[in-house]
Design an enzyme around this catalytic site. Structure first.
Site, PDB file in Angstrom:
ATOM      1  N   GLU A  99       0.829  -1.214   0.000  1.00 26.56           N
ATOM      2  CA  GLU A  99       0.000   0.000   0.000  1.00 26.56           C
ATOM      3  C   GLU A  99       0.858   1.257   0.000  1.00 26.56           C
ATOM      4  O   GLU A  99       2.010   1.236   0.444  1.00 26.56           O
ATOM      5  CB  GLU A  99      -0.868   0.018   1.263  1.00 26.56           C
ATOM      6  CG  GLU A  99      -2.266  -0.501   1.056  1.00 26.56           C
ATOM      7  CD  GLU A  99      -3.160   0.408   0.199  1.00 26.56           C
ATOM      8  OE1 GLU A  99      -2.626   1.220  -0.582  1.00 26.56           O
ATOM      9  OE2 GLU A  99      -4.385   0.295   0.317  1.00 26.56           O
ATOM     10  N   ASP A 100       0.266   2.345  -0.459  1.00 28.90           N
ATOM     11  CA  ASP A 100       0.952   3.629  -0.331  1.00 28.90           C
ATOM     12  C   ASP A 100       0.748   4.218   1.056  1.00 28.90           C
ATOM     13  O   ASP A 100       1.655   4.817   1.614  1.00 28.90           O
ATOM     14  CB  ASP A 100       0.480   4.615  -1.419  1.00 28.90           C
ATOM     15  CG  ASP A 100      -1.025   4.749  -1.494  1.00 28.90           C
ATOM     16  OD1 ASP A 100      -1.738   3.885  -0.954  1.00 28.90           O
ATOM     17  OD2 ASP A 100      -1.510   5.725  -2.094  1.00 28.90           O
ATOM     18  N   ASP A 103      -4.386   4.860   6.581  1.00 24.59           N
ATOM     19  CA  ASP A 103      -4.921   6.043   7.250  1.00 24.59           C
ATOM     20  C   ASP A 103      -5.923   5.568   8.311  1.00 24.59           C
ATOM     21  O   ASP A 103      -5.535   5.275   9.444  1.00 24.59           O
ATOM     22  CB  ASP A 103      -5.554   6.955   6.191  1.00 24.59           C
ATOM     23  CG  ASP A 103      -6.007   8.287   6.744  1.00 24.59           C
ATOM     24  OD1 ASP A 103      -5.809   8.539   7.955  1.00 24.59           O
ATOM     25  OD2 ASP A 103      -6.570   9.090   5.980  1.00 24.59           O
TER      26      ASP A 103
END
Ligand code: PRP
Length: 180
Positions: A99-100, A103
């Site tokens: 994943e980037d 959050d």
């Protein structure tokens, strides 16, 4: 020019490459002989996935999922909709989500639970960025390159309104860009 809308660089391109090299070496050792499937979550994971796999020196397979998430809602929060699933059965396979950013954690919590249910041999998570202040569900990545504060970041896959994904670094967007 994209750069004129960036307040500051949070993680430089060089720092990302070094982190990907270090993580790649770790993953090489971890997954030697296991032929894992690296699963990128579209679209934000593309640049990090592309850099990371160059530094993994053992057999891996690549696949991608496209999911839509409903963040911030009340009734629908935590729900993700799978638009593109993996091409093959994962039973008995080692899965590494790439994943980037994590959050709220809802995307990866849902996916991890789903793949445990699908009887994957192991399910782990590697993320370029972790924003712990955003978390609404309990989940931690197994591999995190950078922990960042609760700021509006773009670049290296992360977008604002689908733009800025192609910046070669992670930067903080100027407030006037998204408050208009
Ligand atoms: C972003 C990011 C993660 C997810 C993380 O994707 O790439 O997949 O949000 O957020 P969470 O931890 O709060 O669930 P997004 O839905 O913006 O799609 P994109 O990758 O196409 O930008």
């Amino acid at each position: 020019m994209l750069e004129q809308n960036i307040k500051k660089v949070l993680v430089s391109h060089d720092e990302i490459v070094v982190a990907a090299q270090q993580l790649g070496a770790q993953l090489t050792a971890e997954y030697e002989g296991k032929n894992p499937i690296l699963v990128g979550i579209l679209k934000g994971s593309i640049p990090f996935m592309a850099e990371l796999i160059k530094h993994i020196d053992t057999h891996i397979e690549l696949d991608f999922m496209l999911v839509s998430s409903y963040h911030g809602g009340t009734a629908s929060s935590g729900v993700i909709n799978i638009i593109k699933d993996l091409d093959k059965d994962v039973e008995g396979r080692h899965i590494l989500f790439v994943e980037d950013i994590i959050d709220t954690g809802q995307t990866l919590k849902t996916l991890r639970d789903m793949f445990i249910e699908r009887k994957a041999a192991s399910v782990k998570i590697a993320t370029l960025l972790d924003k712990p202040e955003g978390r609404t569900v309990e989940i931690e990545a197994d591999y995190t390159c950078f922990t960042i504060p609760n700021e509006f970041v773009v670049g290296y896959g992360l977008d604002f309104d689908e733009n800025y994904r192609n910046l070669p670094y992670v930067g903080v967007l100027k407030e006037e860009v998204y408050s208009n």
